[in-house]
Every structure is written in structure tokens, then in C-alpha cells.
Design a protein around this motif. Structure first.
Motif, short mmCIF file in Angstrom:
data_model
loop_
_atom_site.label_atom_id
_atom_site.label_comp_id
_atom_site.label_asym_id
_atom_site.label_seq_id
_atom_site.Cartn_x
_atom_site.Cartn_y
_atom_site.Cartn_z
N ALA A 1 -8.39 -44.41 30.11
CA ALA A 1 -8.00 -44.12 30.93
C ALA A 1 -9.33 -42.94 31.48
O ALA A 1 -10.01 -42.47 30.65
CB ALA A 1 -6.75 -42.71 31.76
N VAL A 2 -9.92 -43.59 32.93
CA VAL A 2 -11.05 -42.59 33.29
C VAL A 2 -11.07 -41.56 33.40
O VAL A 2 -9.76 -40.81 33.33
CB VAL A 2 -11.62 -43.80 35.05
CG1 VAL A 2 -12.51 -42.58 35.36
CG2 VAL A 2 -11.47 -45.03 34.62
N GLY A 3 -11.73 -40.60 32.07
CA GLY A 3 -11.81 -39.44 32.52
C GLY A 3 -11.95 -38.61 31.05
O GLY A 3 -12.57 -37.70 30.87
N VAL B 1 -15.15 -41.98 29.64
CA VAL B 1 -15.36 -42.77 30.45
C VAL B 1 -15.28 -43.12 31.84
O VAL B 1 -14.38 -42.16 32.43
CB VAL B 1 -14.15 -43.35 30.03
CG1 VAL B 1 -14.04 -44.91 29.79
CG2 VAL B 1 -13.71 -43.41 28.19
N LEU B 2 -16.19 -44.00 32.28
CA LEU B 2 -16.34 -44.08 33.98
C LEU B 2 -15.38 -44.94 34.74
O LEU B 2 -14.94 -45.02 35.98
CB LEU B 2 -17.25 -43.77 34.39
CG LEU B 2 -18.87 -42.63 34.06
CD1 LEU B 2 -19.24 -42.81 34.17
CD2 LEU B 2 -17.94 -41.49 34.06
N ARG B 3 -15.36 -45.91 33.39
CA ARG B 3 -14.68 -47.18 34.31
C ARG B 3 -14.56 -48.14 32.76
O ARG B 3 -14.66 -48.18 32.22
CB ARG B 3 -15.62 -48.48 34.87
CG ARG B 3 -14.89 -49.48 35.52
CD ARG B 3 -15.57 -49.75 36.37
NE ARG B 3 -16.68 -50.72 35.59
CZ ARG B 3 -18.00 -51.43 35.95
NH1 ARG B 3 -18.98 -51.54 37.10
NH2 ARG B 3 -18.97 -51.90 34.61
N VAL B 4 -13.02 -48.46 33.26
CA VAL B 4 -12.06 -49.49 32.26
C VAL B 4 -11.97 -50.45 33.10
O VAL B 4 -11.36 -50.45 33.60
CB VAL B 4 -10.83 -48.44 31.93
CG1 VAL B 4 -10.36 -49.04 30.86
CG2 VAL B 4 -11.16 -47.32 31.52
N GLU B 5 -12.34 -51.34 32.15
CA GLU B 5 -12.20 -53.23 32.60
C GLU B 5 -10.82 -54.07 31.45
O GLU B 5 -11.40 -54.00 30.36
CB GLU B 5 -13.14 -54.44 32.22
CG GLU B 5 -14.25 -53.36 33.12
CD GLU B 5 -15.59 -54.57 33.63
OE1 GLU B 5 -15.28 -55.78 32.91
OE2 GLU B 5 -16.60 -53.92 33.34
N LEU B 6 -9.65 -54.25 31.46
CA LEU B 6 -9.28 -55.33 30.72
C LEU B 6 -9.20 -56.01 31.05
O LEU B 6 -9.09 -56.67 31.83
CB LEU B 6 -7.45 -54.27 31.93
CG LEU B 6 -7.62 -52.50 31.22
CD1 LEU B 6 -5.73 -52.32 31.80
CD2 LEU B 6 -7.30 -52.46 29.43
N ASP B 7 -8.36 -56.55 30.31
CA ASP B 7 -8.66 -58.39 29.65
C ASP B 7 -9.99 -58.73 29.73
O ASP B 7 -9.55 -59.91 30.42
CB ASP B 7 -7.39 -58.64 30.48
CG ASP B 7 -5.70 -57.81 29.97
OD1 ASP B 7 -6.09 -57.77 29.25
OD2 ASP B 7 -4.93 -58.48 30.90
N VAL B 8 -11.18 -58.62 29.19
CA VAL B 8 -12.17 -59.37 29.46
C VAL B 8 -12.06 -60.40 28.55
O VAL B 8 -12.35 -60.07 27.47
CB VAL B 8 -13.32 -58.09 28.73
CG1 VAL B 8 -14.55 -59.31 30.10
CG2 VAL B 8 -13.03 -56.79 30.31
N ARG C 1 -13.48 -53.30 28.28
CA ARG C 1 -14.96 -52.82 27.80
C ARG C 1 -13.98 -51.68 28.69
O ARG C 1 -13.74 -51.48 30.07
CB ARG C 1 -15.30 -53.36 28.91
CG ARG C 1 -17.16 -53.28 28.59
CD ARG C 1 -17.76 -54.93 29.57
NE ARG C 1 -19.18 -54.19 29.47
CZ ARG C 1 -19.29 -54.79 28.53
NH1 ARG C 1 -19.09 -55.65 27.58
NH2 ARG C 1 -21.01 -54.43 28.34
N LEU C 2 -15.48 -50.92 27.77
CA LEU C 2 -15.09 -49.54 28.97
C LEU C 2 -16.82 -48.91 29.37
O LEU C 2 -17.50 -49.28 28.13
CB LEU C 2 -14.88 -47.97 27.17
CG LEU C 2 -13.34 -48.34 27.01
CD1 LEU C 2 -13.21 -47.10 25.62
CD2 LEU C 2 -12.16 -47.86 27.81
N HIS C 3 -16.91 -48.00 30.09
CA HIS C 3 -17.83 -48.07 30.47
C HIS C 3 -18.23 -46.19 30.83
O HIS C 3 -17.34 -45.87 30.94
CB HIS C 3 -18.29 -48.73 32.41
CG HIS C 3 -18.95 -50.17 32.18
ND1 HIS C 3 -19.75 -51.07 32.16
CD2 HIS C 3 -17.19 -50.76 32.13
CE1 HIS C 3 -18.54 -52.07 32.14
NE2 HIS C 3 -17.35 -51.58 32.52
N GLY C 4 -19.94 -45.80 30.38
CA GLY C 4 -19.57 -44.66 30.48
C GLY C 4 -21.44 -44.06 31.00
O GLY C 4 -22.24 -45.47 31.09
#
Length: 157
Positions: free
Chosen positions: A63-65, A81-88, A95-98
Motif C-alpha cells: 500500500a501507499v506509505g 511507496v508513493l504510488r502503486v499500479e496494479l496489473d501493469v 509497479r511501485l513508485h517512490g
């Protein structure tokens, strides 16, 4: 300021009889213990599996955080983790963004949906996890199953 090394959990192990606990067999790494000189017992294996559940999280549940280890080049960087993209993409990935702390640049990595993400912890949290793992190992039988009776009562009987 001095740095103190943190201790890993003391997992129960037994010496390798193939290499007489040296880790070497005919001048190369022992093929049975892979150069370690010992094997984890069933209790040690169960405690290690429990430790992994505490240190990792399924990719779907991130999860975010959450603070995770992001692979950047040849090293790993701890970042929130700032953003989570599911099923990329067509292969169903997460895909996790930080953001890197020192440089402020955006970082991201992709992991399979059924994969695991390593979480980053503070030294105090890691000490608490080590204590939990050692306490859990103490409740296991020799076969690696949870004991129905506390370990101390077995010795007294």
C-alpha cells in the motif's frame, strides 16, 4: 559515533557431516551445505519461514506509505511507496513508485503479482522482529510444528 552491528536471529542448525562442518570438500565448497558447514534443522527452517513473513509482503498487498527496498542499479534503496499500479502490462504485474531521499529522483520497479516485496525497517523494528522469531522458534517441536505445551514445562516433567 560508533556503529553497532545488529545480530541476526539465532536459528537452530546442525553441523554438516559430509564436510565435517568446515564448508569445504576436496578444496571446493561442500555440495551438501553449499559451503556453510551446517544445515538448518526443521525448527530453524520453520523459524526462517516465519521471519520471511515478517520481512516480506505479497506484491498485491503493498500500500501507499509502506517503506520498501527499491532496486536501483546494483544496490537497494529504502523508500516510501508513493504510488502503486496494479496489473501493469499483459503479464499482470505490480509497479511501485517512490522517490530517492538523497537526490529526489523518481524510482520505480515492477514485480510479479504473486511475488514478494522486501520491506525496510528501522533498527529497533528489526530487533523486535529478531526477538519474535527467536520466541517463535522456542515454541516449535523438533519436527518444526507448533508445540501444544510450553517448552519449559516439557523440561520440568
Amino acid at each position: 559515533m560508533t556503529k553497532t552491528l545488529m545480530e541476526a536471529p539465532r536459528l537452530e542448525s546442525t553441523p554438516c557431516a559430509h564436510c565435517t562442518a568446515t564448508g569445504l570438500r576436496a578444496g571446493v565448497d561442500c555440495p551438501r551445505c553449499h559451503g556453510n558447514g551446517s544445515f538448518l534443522t526443521k525448527r530453524g527452517q520453520a523459524a526462517r519461514a516465519y521471519m520471511r513473513t515478517l520481512l516480506e509482503k505479497p506484491a498485491k498487498e503493498v500500500a501507499v506509505g509502506d517503506v520498501a527496498w527499491f532496486p536501483v542499479g546494483g544496490v537497494k534503496v529504502a523508500a516510501a511507496v508513493l504510488r502503486v499500479e496494479l496489473d501493469v502490462g499483459p503479464t499482470l504485474r505490480v509497479r511501485l513508485h517512490g522517490k530517492r531521499r538523497k537526490t529526489g529522483e523518481d524510482i520505480a520497479f515492477t514485480v510479479a503479482t504473486h511475488g514478494a516485496v522486501d520491506l525496510a525497517f528501522t533498527p529497533l523494528e528489526l530487533e523486535a522482529i529478531r526477538a519474535k522469531v527467536e520466541a517463535y522458534q522456542a515454541t516449535l517441536t523438533m519436527k518444526g510444528l507448533t508445540s501444544k505445551r510450553p517448552r519449559m514445562l516439557k523440561r520440568a516433567a
